[in-house]
Scaffold this motif. Structure first.
Motif, PDB file in Angstrom:
ATOM      1  N   UNK A   1       0.786   5.387   0.547  1.00 58.30           N
ATOM      2  CA  UNK A   1       0.022   6.540   1.009  1.00 58.30           C
ATOM      3  C   UNK A   1       0.281   7.685   0.029  1.00 58.30           C
TER       4      UNK A   1
ATOM      5  N   UNK B   1       0.830  -1.205   0.000  1.00 56.21           N
ATOM      6  CA  UNK B   1       0.000   0.000   0.000  1.00 56.21           C
ATOM      7  C   UNK B   1       0.867   1.260   0.000  1.00 56.21           C
TER       8      UNK B   1
ATOM      9  N   UNK C   1      -5.134   3.970  -5.010  1.00 56.80           N
ATOM     10  CA  UNK C   1      -5.834   2.776  -5.482  1.00 56.80           C
ATOM     11  C   UNK C   1      -5.923   2.733  -7.004  1.00 56.80           C
TER      12      UNK C   1
ATOM     13  N   UNK D   1      -4.873   6.474   0.308  1.00 58.53           N
ATOM     14  CA  UNK D   1      -3.874   5.595  -0.287  1.00 58.53           C
ATOM     15  C   UNK D   1      -4.187   5.490  -1.774  1.00 58.53           C
TER      16      UNK D   1
ATOM     17  N   UNK E   1       2.884   5.515   8.445  1.00 59.79           N
ATOM     18  CA  UNK E   1       3.231   5.175   9.823  1.00 59.79           C
ATOM     19  C   UNK E   1       4.721   5.437  10.033  1.00 59.79           C
TER      20      UNK E   1
ATOM     21  N   UNK F   1      -6.806  13.334   7.579  1.00 60.89           N
ATOM     22  CA  UNK F   1      -5.615  13.041   6.773  1.00 60.89           C
ATOM     23  C   UNK F   1      -5.253  11.566   6.876  1.00 60.89           C
ATOM     24  N   UNK F   2      -4.455  11.140   5.911  1.00 58.33           N
ATOM     25  CA  UNK F   2      -3.929   9.777   5.928  1.00 58.33           C
ATOM     26  C   UNK F   2      -2.424   9.900   5.840  1.00 58.33           C
ATOM     27  N   UNK F   3      -1.729   9.339   6.812  1.00 57.02           N
ATOM     28  CA  UNK F   3      -0.278   9.533   6.812  1.00 57.02           C
ATOM     29  C   UNK F   3       0.469   8.208   6.866  1.00 57.02           C
TER      30      UNK F   3
END
Ligand SMILES: Cc1cc2nc3c(=O)[nH]c(=O)nc-3n(C[C@H](O)[C@H](O)[C@H](O)COP(=O)(O)OP(=O)(O)OC[C@H]3O[C@@H](n4cnc5c(N)ncnc54)[C@H](O)[C@@H]3O)c2cc1C
Ligand SMILES: Nc1ncnc2c1ncn2[C@@H]1O[C@H](COP(=O)(O)O)[C@@H](O)[C@H]1O
Lengths: 252, 306
Positions: free
Chosen positions: A19, A17, A28, A26, A227, A223-225
């Protein structure tokens, strides 16, 4: 007796995956998508119950983008009888929340009147582990999550559940929602003749709007961050060196 | 604002680690009441009352934590709370979505950080991304991934009261098949030694257990080891098993699939023992040893025992 199996189209579990750099989710676009692994297990269990003469019809349902038809065709090729697609968005990046999915499934169930819903325990994209329990609540049915064994007898089912301390066995009255864990079975592959046959099986398409269900999200994604990442440490040459390093670090 | 925390109960006793870490995760959100659901909740309630910063401990006589009864019990008192929380254990994950649906709100599962009263962080895609979500719902139903939080302190003396228990006839308990063990509990142990498919058999898992015992740790396993029958299901670490973050995690004969890493990559020190130098587990290991585990693990056990 009829069983309904909800199947979700998700990013394939082997895909790494990524980001998106702008933090909006993410990526796609152009990645391999497959049936959620737990849903394959649920479909397999339904087929086995049918083969054992416990149920007569398997209806698979997917909610999301049009392309989820592919996932439904896979389930039909495995051995499901009939499929229903409920379109709820045009954008693959727009994941329909478990609460909305459960409401859509309830509307389908009100029409179809199955005695059992066999779902996956968790979708491997959002990792929510919620839809089965939510659906069970909305229907006022019993629930058994994380099933590793299901025995149907009359108007109840005995379910062995994988829990933190080991296994728990419970009995649920039917109709019920049961969610599949990893060790319930090993799903079969669809054979080529069955893939051909699946193309002719019935697949109805509805939309969330037709069913009168609001799918707008309750959770705003801020938000998507990424890790925090770990970097590789050192390769030690011997067990002795390993133990002395661990002693230095104070963990042995 | 007030928080209702559903206590984790294990074999009739309070699971202190999971409950106290959930408490510390949410105590900034308001006054906390703890609900203990069990056939005999009194002893666990008494223990929960010793946690600091707890206002009330509520008890409900519901056997075996079956989801239908617990959910109905919580929903009946939910109007008094802004947040309903539980640890993200098998029990917490079983009941919270049911409660949320009955309240017509979304559930926020596996929360790894509480940003503010409506905003939470949670891992998605097996921990390959972290999502920050803000809820618009009036009641927030949240499960907490306890491995990232500290224990709340004891020394309190909250009042214990009985709540109205709603038993449900929809499902019934048949039996538990749990193995008791003298080892520390997997999710709270300071040391975890895990074995994978490389261990090869149930008998040979004794090698892994031997090292765990020498280190005073718990035993874990990969999915492949559990599926092959080498280890029981409750030892599985990973995306769909348990999440652990011990001071020391030793992975033996485990390749390091993302689904396994999801359950252990927040450990302080990771050791990998694998005979394949290319195994992905080495990319996250602080100390890697390329060796046959059948030689290396017994030797390590001996050295540790001194
Ligand atoms: C939906 C889904 C959920 C999943 N959830 C989980 C989960 O929660 N947890 C989990 O662990 N997996 C999970 N998996 C499975 C995961 O993808 C991997 O298949 C699994 O982790 C592999 O286990 P393993 O590393 O033990 O086995 P393998 O990948 O087969 O690796 C075995 C390793 O042992 C090494 N080895 C063999 N013999 C020796 C020896 N004598 N000495 C030293 N090393 C040796 C090999 O070099 C190899 O690296 C999930 C998969 C799916 C699809
Ligand atoms: N969009 C969807 N379409 C069909 N089934 C779904 C969908 N989302 C969730 N499910 C079902 O609910 C299970 C649990 O998903 P989740 O609660 O999202 O982790 C999945 O394994 C599916 O069986």
């Amino acid at each position: 007796m009829k069983v309904l199996v909800p199947v979700k189209r998700v990013i394939d579990y082997n895909v790494k995956v990524r980001v998106k750099a702008d933090g909006t989710g993410v990526d796609l676009a152009n990645v391999k998508m497959s049936m959620n692994p737990f849903d394959e297990i649920a479909v397999e269990e339904a087929i086995r119950l049918k083969e054992a003469g416990k149920i007569d019809e398997i209806v698979v349902v997917s909610i999301g983008v049009e392309k989820s038809q592919e996932t439904l065709r896979t389930a039909l090729a495995m051995g499901a009888d009939r499929a229903i697609l409920v379109t709820a968005t045009d954008d693959v990046h727009n994941d329909i929340e478990p609460l909305a999915v459960a409401k859509i499934l309830k509307a389908i169930i009100d029409e179809e009147q199955p005695s059992l819903v066999l779902a996956g325990k968790q979708a491997i994209d959002n990792d929510m582990n919620a839809t089965g329990q939510m659906l069970s609540a909305l229907l006022g049915w019993s629930q058994a999550t994380n099933a590793s064994e299901i025995a149907i007898a009359g108007d109840s089912a005995q379910v062995t559940r994988e829990v933190d301390g080991g296994l728990q066995v419970i009995k649920v009255t039917l109709p019920a929602v049961i969610t599949a864990d990893l060790r319930l079975n090993e799903p079969r592959y669809a054979s080529l003749p069955n893939i051909m046959k699946a193309k002719k099986k019935q697949l109805d398409i509805k939309s969330a709007a037709d069913l009168g269900i609001d799918v707008s999200p309750r959770l705003e994604i801020i938000k998507t961050s990424e890790p925090s990442t770990r970097s590789a440490g050192v390769i030690v040459e011997s067990v002795e060196e390993l133990v002395s390093k661990l002693k230095e670090a104070g963990v042995v | 604002m007030a928080v209702l925390l559903i206590a984790e109960i294990s074999a009739g006793a309070l699971a202190m680690d999971a409950t106290a870490k959930t408490l510390s995760a949410v105590s900034s959100l308001g006054d906390v009441d703890i609900l203990v659901c069990d056939a005999n909740p009194d002893a666990a309630a008494k223990e929960a009352a010793t946690l600091k910063n707890v206002k009330n401990v509520l008890t409900a006589k519901i056997g075996n934590g079956l989801a239908e009864g617990v959910a109905d019990t919580v929903v009946a008192i939910a109007s008094g709370y802004s947040h309903i929380v539980a640890p993200a254990t098998a029990a917490g994950k079983n009941v919270l979505p049911r409660i949320a649906a009955l309240l017509d709100v979304m559930v926020i599962t596996d929360v790894s950080a509480v940003v503010d009263a409506d905003t939470f962080e949670r891992p998605i895609y097996a921990g390959n991304a972290i999502q920050t979500v803000k809820t618009k719902d009036a009641t927030k139903v949240v499960s907490i991934r306890t491995s990232g939080f500290d224990l709340a302190e004891t020394g309190g003396s909250a009042a214990v009261k009985a709540a109205d228990a709603k038993e449900s006839a929809l499902s019934s308990f048949v039996e538990d098949r749990v193995q008791s063990s003298d080892r520390p509990e997997l999710t709270s142990a300071g040391v975890v030694v895990s074995g994978g498919r490389g261990v090869g058999s149930e008998e040979d898992f004794a090698i892994i257990e031997g090292l765990a015992d020498a280190l005073g740790g718990a035993v874990g396993a990969s999915r492949a080891a559990v599926d092959s029958g080498y280890a029981p299901n409750d030892w599985q670490v990973g995306q769909t098993g348990k999440v652990v973050a011990p001071d020391l995690y030793v992975a033996c004969g485990i390749s390091g699939a993302i689904q396994h890493l999801a359950g252990m990559k927040d450990s302080k020190i990771i050791v990998a023992i694998n005979k394949d130098a290319e195994a992905p587990i080495f990319q996250v290991a602080d100390f890697g040893l390329v060796a046959d585990l059948f030689d290396a693990v017994p030797e390590m056990t001996k050295l540790v025992k001194g």
